[in-house]
Write a protein that holds these residues in place. Structure first.
Motif, PDB file in Angstrom:
ATOM      1  N   GLU A  85       0.812  -1.217   0.000  1.00 24.93           N
ATOM      2  CA  GLU A  85       0.000   0.000   0.000  1.00 24.93           C
ATOM      3  C   GLU A  85       0.847   1.270   0.000  1.00 24.93           C
ATOM      4  N   SER A  86       2.149   1.144   0.282  1.00 26.21           N
ATOM      5  CA  SER A  86       3.000   2.334   0.308  1.00 26.21           C
ATOM      6  C   SER A  86       3.459   2.737  -1.096  1.00 26.21           C
ATOM      7  N   VAL A  87       3.224   1.877  -2.079  1.00 25.18           N
ATOM      8  CA  VAL A  87       3.625   2.172  -3.449  1.00 25.18           C
ATOM      9  C   VAL A  87       2.495   2.922  -4.145  1.00 25.18           C
ATOM     10  N   TYR A  88       2.837   4.050  -4.758  1.00 27.24           N
ATOM     11  CA  TYR A  88       1.804   4.816  -5.474  1.00 27.24           C
ATOM     12  C   TYR A  88       2.341   5.241  -6.832  1.00 27.24           C
ATOM     13  N   TYR A  89       1.584   4.923  -7.867  1.00 25.44           N
ATOM     14  CA  TYR A  89       1.918   5.355  -9.220  1.00 25.44           C
ATOM     15  C   TYR A  89       0.734   6.109  -9.816  1.00 25.44           C
ATOM     16  N   ASP A  90       1.013   7.323 -10.292  1.00 28.42           N
ATOM     17  CA  ASP A  90       0.002   8.184 -10.884  1.00 28.42           C
ATOM     18  C   ASP A  90       0.550   8.691 -12.225  1.00 28.42           C
ATOM     19  N   PRO A  91      -0.040   8.290 -13.347  1.00 27.71           N
ATOM     20  CA  PRO A  91       0.500   8.701 -14.650  1.00 27.71           C
ATOM     21  C   PRO A  91       0.357  10.186 -14.941  1.00 27.71           C
ATOM     22  N   TYR A  92      -0.414  10.898 -14.112  1.00 34.01           N
ATOM     23  CA  TYR A  92      -0.623  12.331 -14.329  1.00 34.01           C
ATOM     24  C   TYR A  92       0.123  13.191 -13.314  1.00 34.01           C
ATOM     25  N   ASP A  93       1.004  12.582 -12.537  1.00 27.28           N
ATOM     26  CA  ASP A  93       1.796  13.288 -11.534  1.00 27.28           C
ATOM     27  C   ASP A  93       3.127  13.686 -12.161  1.00 27.28           C
ATOM     28  N   PHE A  94       3.374  14.985 -12.290  1.00 32.18           N
ATOM     29  CA  PHE A  94       4.581  15.461 -12.967  1.00 32.18           C
ATOM     30  C   PHE A  94       5.851  15.111 -12.193  1.00 32.18           C
ATOM     31  N   GLU A  95       5.770  15.088 -10.874  1.00 33.67           N
ATOM     32  CA  GLU A  95       6.957  14.759 -10.079  1.00 33.67           C
ATOM     33  C   GLU A  95       7.384  13.318 -10.348  1.00 33.67           C
ATOM     34  N   ILE A  96       6.406  12.414 -10.431  1.00 33.87           N
ATOM     35  CA  ILE A  96       6.719  11.027 -10.766  1.00 33.87           C
ATOM     36  C   ILE A  96       7.225  10.935 -12.196  1.00 33.87           C
ATOM     37  N   ASP A  97       6.565  11.642 -13.103  1.00 37.30           N
ATOM     38  CA  ASP A  97       6.915  11.557 -14.523  1.00 37.30           C
ATOM     39  C   ASP A  97       8.313  12.091 -14.806  1.00 37.30           C
ATOM     40  N   ALA A  98       8.795  13.005 -13.960  1.00 30.12           N
ATOM     41  CA  ALA A  98      10.141  13.549 -14.153  1.00 30.12           C
ATOM     42  C   ALA A  98      11.194  12.452 -14.053  1.00 30.12           C
ATOM     43  N   PRO A 121      10.297   8.430 -13.397  1.00 28.78           N
ATOM     44  CA  PRO A 121       9.389   7.384 -12.912  1.00 28.78           C
ATOM     45  C   PRO A 121      10.078   6.084 -12.523  1.00 28.78           C
ATOM     46  N   TYR A 122      11.369   5.953 -12.813  1.00 31.07           N
ATOM     47  CA  TYR A 122      12.022   4.655 -12.665  1.00 31.07           C
ATOM     48  C   TYR A 122      12.088   4.133 -11.236  1.00 31.07           C
ATOM     49  N   PRO A 123      12.340   4.971 -10.218  1.00 35.70           N
ATOM     50  CA  PRO A 123      12.290   4.446  -8.846  1.00 35.70           C
ATOM     51  C   PRO A 123      10.904   3.917  -8.476  1.00 35.70           C
ATOM     52  N   VAL A 124       9.853   4.611  -8.904  1.00 36.88           N
ATOM     53  CA  VAL A 124       8.493   4.146  -8.622  1.00 36.88           C
ATOM     54  C   VAL A 124       8.225   2.840  -9.362  1.00 36.88           C
ATOM     55  N   TRP A 125       8.625   2.780 -10.616  1.00 39.81           N
ATOM     56  CA  TRP A 125       8.392   1.563 -11.393  1.00 39.81           C
ATOM     57  C   TRP A 125       9.169   0.382 -10.829  1.00 39.81           C
ATOM     58  N   ARG A 126      10.380   0.636 -10.296  1.00 44.64           N
ATOM     59  CA  ARG A 126      11.134  -0.452  -9.657  1.00 44.64           C
ATOM     60  C   ARG A 126      10.372  -0.994  -8.443  1.00 44.64           C
ATOM     61  N   ARG A 127       9.796  -0.084  -7.671  1.00 43.24           N
ATOM     62  CA  ARG A 127       9.025  -0.522  -6.506  1.00 43.24           C
ATOM     63  C   ARG A 127       7.785  -1.298  -6.940  1.00 43.24           C
ATOM     64  N   LEU A 128       7.171  -0.887  -8.039  1.00 40.64           N
ATOM     65  CA  LEU A 128       6.036  -1.656  -8.560  1.00 40.64           C
ATOM     66  C   LEU A 128       6.479  -3.066  -8.928  1.00 40.64           C
ATOM     67  N   ARG A 129       7.589  -3.166  -9.665  1.00 40.28           N
ATOM     68  CA  ARG A 129       8.061  -4.484 -10.083  1.00 40.28           C
ATOM     69  C   ARG A 129       8.371  -5.376  -8.886  1.00 40.28           C
ATOM     70  N   ASP A 130       8.942  -4.763  -7.827  1.00 40.54           N
ATOM     71  CA  ASP A 130       9.374  -5.550  -6.680  1.00 40.54           C
ATOM     72  C   ASP A 130       8.234  -5.917  -5.737  1.00 40.54           C
ATOM     73  N   SER A 131       7.349  -4.970  -5.448  1.00 41.95           N
ATOM     74  CA  SER A 131       6.359  -5.225  -4.391  1.00 41.95           C
ATOM     75  C   SER A 131       4.907  -5.080  -4.827  1.00 41.95           C
ATOM     76  N   ALA A 132       4.670  -4.637  -6.069  1.00 39.66           N
ATOM     77  CA  ALA A 132       3.296  -4.556  -6.556  1.00 39.66           C
ATOM     78  C   ALA A 132       3.270  -4.849  -8.059  1.00 39.66           C
ATOM     79  N   PRO A 133       3.725  -6.049  -8.465  1.00 37.49           N
ATOM     80  CA  PRO A 133       3.781  -6.358  -9.898  1.00 37.49           C
ATOM     81  C   PRO A 133       2.411  -6.355 -10.565  1.00 37.49           C
TER      82      PRO A 133
END
Length: 395
Positions: free
Chosen positions: A4-17, A19-31
């Motif tokens: 639940e601590s992983v958050y991905y938002d395709p419309y968040d500019f900070e993430i989009d700047a 996105p790779y750390p967020v995507w790594r966390r998705l792959r590891d803990s929220a595939p």
């Protein structure tokens, strides 16, 4: 259960700047990830994304390939290949595949090289240039305009209108644009070509005969030609511009590899493949599942929107060694920058050729450059990711 601590938002500019750390966390803990705010699922690992891209019967495109289009329930007009399923997709793709062959793309190379040389020769002796404004925004526009038969005097306005349509407002899912209205600027060209044929793609589309899904042999309607032209103009401009911008940034920030390429330009094609893997210009693909699908102990319910994160897959350490390192010598068995399977990018050979020729011509003139990050601007769209401006200092 996803973390639940992983958050991905395709419309968040900070993430989009970045996105790779967020995507790594998705792959590891929220595939298998679910975003409640926008009601979509996401797959991020190479194996999952590759299989989903291949399984077009389950991960369907007929309801759109962009998240906001899918959620709005808008049906795009026939001729938008990325938003079609078989058999319609196969018929329309077959028509365009007659034009986008590697052989025909190779025949364009001398003209592309001449264009690049003309642009770059004017920049020699200056302190620097903008990889996007001076190259990425110019070369693909001229090439696709030449192929379609759009006058040079009108190409800039058409390109810029397309860019504005795709740009996001931070933190908001955009309202989908009407595909018919975005195609309308091409109507006059098509009407002119109907009575004044030429050696261009619009004329070929107007003259092409094919067997449609009902078994009828016919020509494309005016609206179908209009849609094709609009789609090709947009795709031809947007993704290759991003590829050229990422090439400038990555080699500017890896000067040793840049100088090595300049000394031996035979490795340019391999370097372009690594750029495509490392910073995929089209990083996400939307789909709708036609049945319940099981992934990693969870279920994607039938009818749900799914984002396939192909750019995340291209950085998956389960498939690549040291994937977050940019390496022009990397031997890549395959990557997903152009998609995979049924919807593999029809213009891949054109994009590769343009990227290769641009880099080759730049390296003829400069062996390295420094990116001016303070004045670089990242563009934010829901379909592509890349630089709006990327000034570099040459020496």
């Amino acid at each position: 259960m996803q973390d639940e601590s992983v958050y991905y938002d395709p419309y968040d500019f900070e993430i989009d700047a970045n996105p790779y750390p967020v995507w790594r966390r998705l792959r590891d803990s929220a595939p298998l990830y679910y975003n409640e705010k926008y009601d979509f699922y996401a797959l991020s690992r190479f194996e999952d994304v590759e299989k989903a891209l291949t399984d077009f019967g389950t991960y369907t495109s007929g309801k759109g390939f962009i998240l906001e289009v899918i959620k709005a329930g808008i049906r795009l007009p026939p001729g938008n290949l990325l938003a079609e399923d078989p058999p319609l997709h196969d018929i329309h793709r077959g028509l365009l595949s007659r034009v986008f062959t590697p052989r025909k793309m190779a025949a364009l190379e001398p003209q592309v090289r001449e264009l690049c040389a003309r642009i770059l020769d004017e920049l020699v002796g200056t302190d620097g240039f903008d990889f996007v404004a001076d190259l990425g925004a110019i070369v693909p526009m001229r090439v696709i305009g030449m192929m379609l038969g759009i006058p040079e005097s009108d190409q800039v306005a058409i390109r810029d209108a397309g860019t504005r349509r795709h740009q996001l407002t931070e933190g908001e899912a955009p309202a989908p644009t009407d595909a018919r209205s975005t195609a309308q600027p091409f109507a006059d060209y098509i009407d002119w070509r109907a009575t004044h044929p030429s050696d261009d793609l619009m004329t070929e589309l107007l003259r092409a005969e094919f067997e449609d899904e009902t078994g009828t042999t016919r020509r494309l309607t005016r609206d179908e030609v209009l849609t094709y032209t609009s789609v090709l103009a947009g795709a031809g401009n947007e993704t290759t511009r991003r590829l050229i911008g990422w090439t400038g940034q990555l080699l500017g920030e890896h000067p040793d590899q840049c100088r090595e390429l300049a000394a031996d330009r035979s490795n340019v094609p391999q370097a372009i493949e690594e750029v495509l893997r490392f910073e995929s210009p089209s990083p996400v693909q939307g789909r709708v599942v036609s049945r319940d699908v099981e992934h990693h102990g969870g279920t994607i319910p039938e009818g749900s929107a799914v984002i396939l994160l192909n750019a995340s897959a291209n950085r998956d350490e389960r498939h690549y060694t040291d994937p977050d390192t940019f390496d022009i010598h990397r031997r890549i068995d395959r990557h997903l920058a152009f998609g995979h399977g049924l919807h593999f990018c029809l213009g891949a050979s054109l994009a590769r050729m343009e990227g290769r020729v641009v880099l080759d011509e730049v390296l003829k003139r400069w062996s390295s450059w420094e990116v001016d990050r303070d004045n670089s601007v990242l563009d934010h769209t829901s379909t592509t990711r890349g630089w709006l401006n990327l000034p570099v200092v040459t020496s």
